[in-house]
Design a protein around this motif. Structure first.
Motif, PDB file in Angstrom:
ATOM      1  N   GLN A   3       0.836  -1.191   0.000  1.00 35.97           N
ATOM      2  CA  GLN A   3       0.000   0.000   0.000  1.00 35.97           C
ATOM      3  C   GLN A   3       0.877   1.250   0.000  1.00 35.97           C
ATOM      4  O   GLN A   3       1.884   1.307   0.712  1.00 35.97           O
ATOM      5  CB  GLN A   3      -0.890   0.008   1.250  1.00 35.97           C
ATOM      6  N   THR A   4       0.495   2.229  -0.793  1.00 34.14           N
ATOM      7  CA  THR A   4       1.199   3.507  -0.850  1.00 34.14           C
ATOM      8  C   THR A   4       0.184   4.644  -0.920  1.00 34.14           C
ATOM      9  O   THR A   4      -0.991   4.429  -1.184  1.00 34.14           O
ATOM     10  CB  THR A   4       2.130   3.599  -2.087  1.00 34.14           C
ATOM     11  N   TYR A   5       0.666   5.849  -0.693  1.00 39.12           N
ATOM     12  CA  TYR A   5      -0.141   7.053  -0.870  1.00 39.12           C
ATOM     13  C   TYR A   5       0.768   8.162  -1.390  1.00 39.12           C
ATOM     14  O   TYR A   5       1.993   8.098  -1.257  1.00 39.12           O
ATOM     15  CB  TYR A   5      -0.833   7.471   0.442  1.00 39.12           C
ATOM     16  N   ILE A   6       0.157   9.165  -1.997  1.00 47.04           N
ATOM     17  CA  ILE A   6       0.896  10.292  -2.564  1.00 47.04           C
ATOM     18  C   ILE A   6       0.677  11.515  -1.684  1.00 47.04           C
ATOM     19  O   ILE A   6      -0.458  11.844  -1.324  1.00 47.04           O
ATOM     20  CB  ILE A   6       0.414  10.626  -4.000  1.00 47.04           C
ATOM     21  N   PHE A   7       1.772  12.169  -1.319  1.00 46.63           N
ATOM     22  CA  PHE A   7       1.708  13.443  -0.602  1.00 46.63           C
ATOM     23  C   PHE A   7       2.824  14.321  -1.134  1.00 46.63           C
ATOM     24  O   PHE A   7       3.974  13.885  -1.230  1.00 46.63           O
ATOM     25  CB  PHE A   7       1.855  13.235   0.916  1.00 46.63           C
ATOM     26  N   LYS A  55       5.111   4.921   1.871  1.00 42.48           N
ATOM     27  CA  LYS A  55       4.627   3.613   2.312  1.00 42.48           C
ATOM     28  C   LYS A  55       4.375   3.554   3.812  1.00 42.48           C
ATOM     29  O   LYS A  55       3.743   2.635   4.292  1.00 42.48           O
ATOM     30  CB  LYS A  55       5.651   2.529   1.954  1.00 42.48           C
ATOM     31  N   ASP A  56       4.861   4.517   4.543  1.00 47.81           N
ATOM     32  CA  ASP A  56       4.736   4.524   6.001  1.00 47.81           C
ATOM     33  C   ASP A  56       3.399   5.172   6.380  1.00 47.81           C
ATOM     34  O   ASP A  56       3.163   6.342   6.076  1.00 47.81           O
ATOM     35  CB  ASP A  56       5.907   5.289   6.615  1.00 47.81           C
ATOM     36  N   MET A  87       3.535  10.632   9.052  1.00 48.20           N
ATOM     37  CA  MET A  87       2.719  11.551   8.241  1.00 48.20           C
ATOM     38  C   MET A  87       2.740  12.962   8.825  1.00 48.20           C
ATOM     39  O   MET A  87       2.765  13.938   8.076  1.00 48.20           O
ATOM     40  CB  MET A  87       1.301  11.010   8.107  1.00 48.20           C
ATOM     41  N   THR A  88       2.766  13.073  10.136  1.00 45.70           N
ATOM     42  CA  THR A  88       2.861  14.388  10.773  1.00 45.70           C
ATOM     43  C   THR A  88       4.198  15.038  10.414  1.00 45.70           C
ATOM     44  O   THR A  88       4.253  16.235  10.103  1.00 45.70           O
ATOM     45  CB  THR A  88       2.720  14.268  12.303  1.00 45.70           C
ATOM     46  N   ALA A  89       5.267  14.249  10.416  1.00 42.03           N
ATOM     47  CA  ALA A  89       6.587  14.768  10.053  1.00 42.03           C
ATOM     48  C   ALA A  89       6.628  15.228   8.596  1.00 42.03           C
ATOM     49  O   ALA A  89       7.395  16.138   8.257  1.00 42.03           O
ATOM     50  CB  ALA A  89       7.660  13.712  10.301  1.00 42.03           C
ATOM     51  N   ASP A 138      -1.828  17.395   8.087  1.00 37.68           N
ATOM     52  CA  ASP A 138      -2.666  17.700   9.237  1.00 37.68           C
ATOM     53  C   ASP A 138      -3.525  16.470   9.560  1.00 37.68           C
ATOM     54  O   ASP A 138      -3.518  15.487   8.822  1.00 37.68           O
ATOM     55  CB  ASP A 138      -3.512  18.954   9.009  1.00 37.68           C
ATOM     56  N   GLN A 139      -4.255  16.524  10.663  1.00 32.51           N
ATOM     57  CA  GLN A 139      -5.015  15.353  11.120  1.00 32.51           C
ATOM     58  C   GLN A 139      -6.064  14.920  10.107  1.00 32.51           C
ATOM     59  O   GLN A 139      -6.292  13.728   9.911  1.00 32.51           O
ATOM     60  CB  GLN A 139      -5.664  15.629  12.481  1.00 32.51           C
TER      61      GLN A 139
END
Length: 89
Positions: free
Chosen positions: A3-7, A13-14, A20-22, A26-27
Motif C-alpha cells: 500500500q502507498t499514498y501520494i503526498f 509507504k509509512d 505523516m505528521t513529520a 494535518d489530522q
C-alpha cells in the motif's frame, strides 16, 4: 502489492501518524489516508475470493485429479500470487 499514498507529489509507504505528521500532514489528511488504505484493504477480501474461484480453484481441482507434485505446486504458486496481489494487511 504494498500500500502507498501520494503526498506532495511523492509516494510514501509509512502509514504511521508520526511519519505523516513529520511530512507536514494535518489530522484531516492523515485520517483520509488511513480511511482510504482501510477501504482498499477491505476490498481485497472480495477481490481475493473472486481470484481464488477464477484462478486457483481450477488448478486445485486439476491437482486433485492428477495427484502430481507439479500440479500441486502450480496450484500453490497461484495461491501465493493471489495473496501477494491482494494483501489483507
Amino acid at each position: 502489492m504494498e500500500q502507498t499514498y501520494i503526498f506532495n507529489n511523492e509516494s510514501h509507504k509509512d502509514f504511521t501518524a508520526a511519519y505523516m505528521t513529520a511530512l507536514g500532514m494535518d489530522q484531516e489528511q492523515i485520517d483520509s489516508v488511513i480511511a482510504q488504505r482501510d477501504f482498499e484493504l477491505s476490498q481485497n477480501v472480495q477481490k481475493r475470493e473472486a481470484a481464488y474461484k477464477r484462478e486457483s480453484d481450477p488448478l486445485y481441482m486439476e491437482w486433485q485429479y492428477d495427484q502430481t507434485e507439479e500440479a500441486g505446486q502450480k496450484w500453490r504458486d497461484k495461491v501465493a500470487e493471489i495473496k501477494e496481489r491482494f494483501p489483507l494487511a
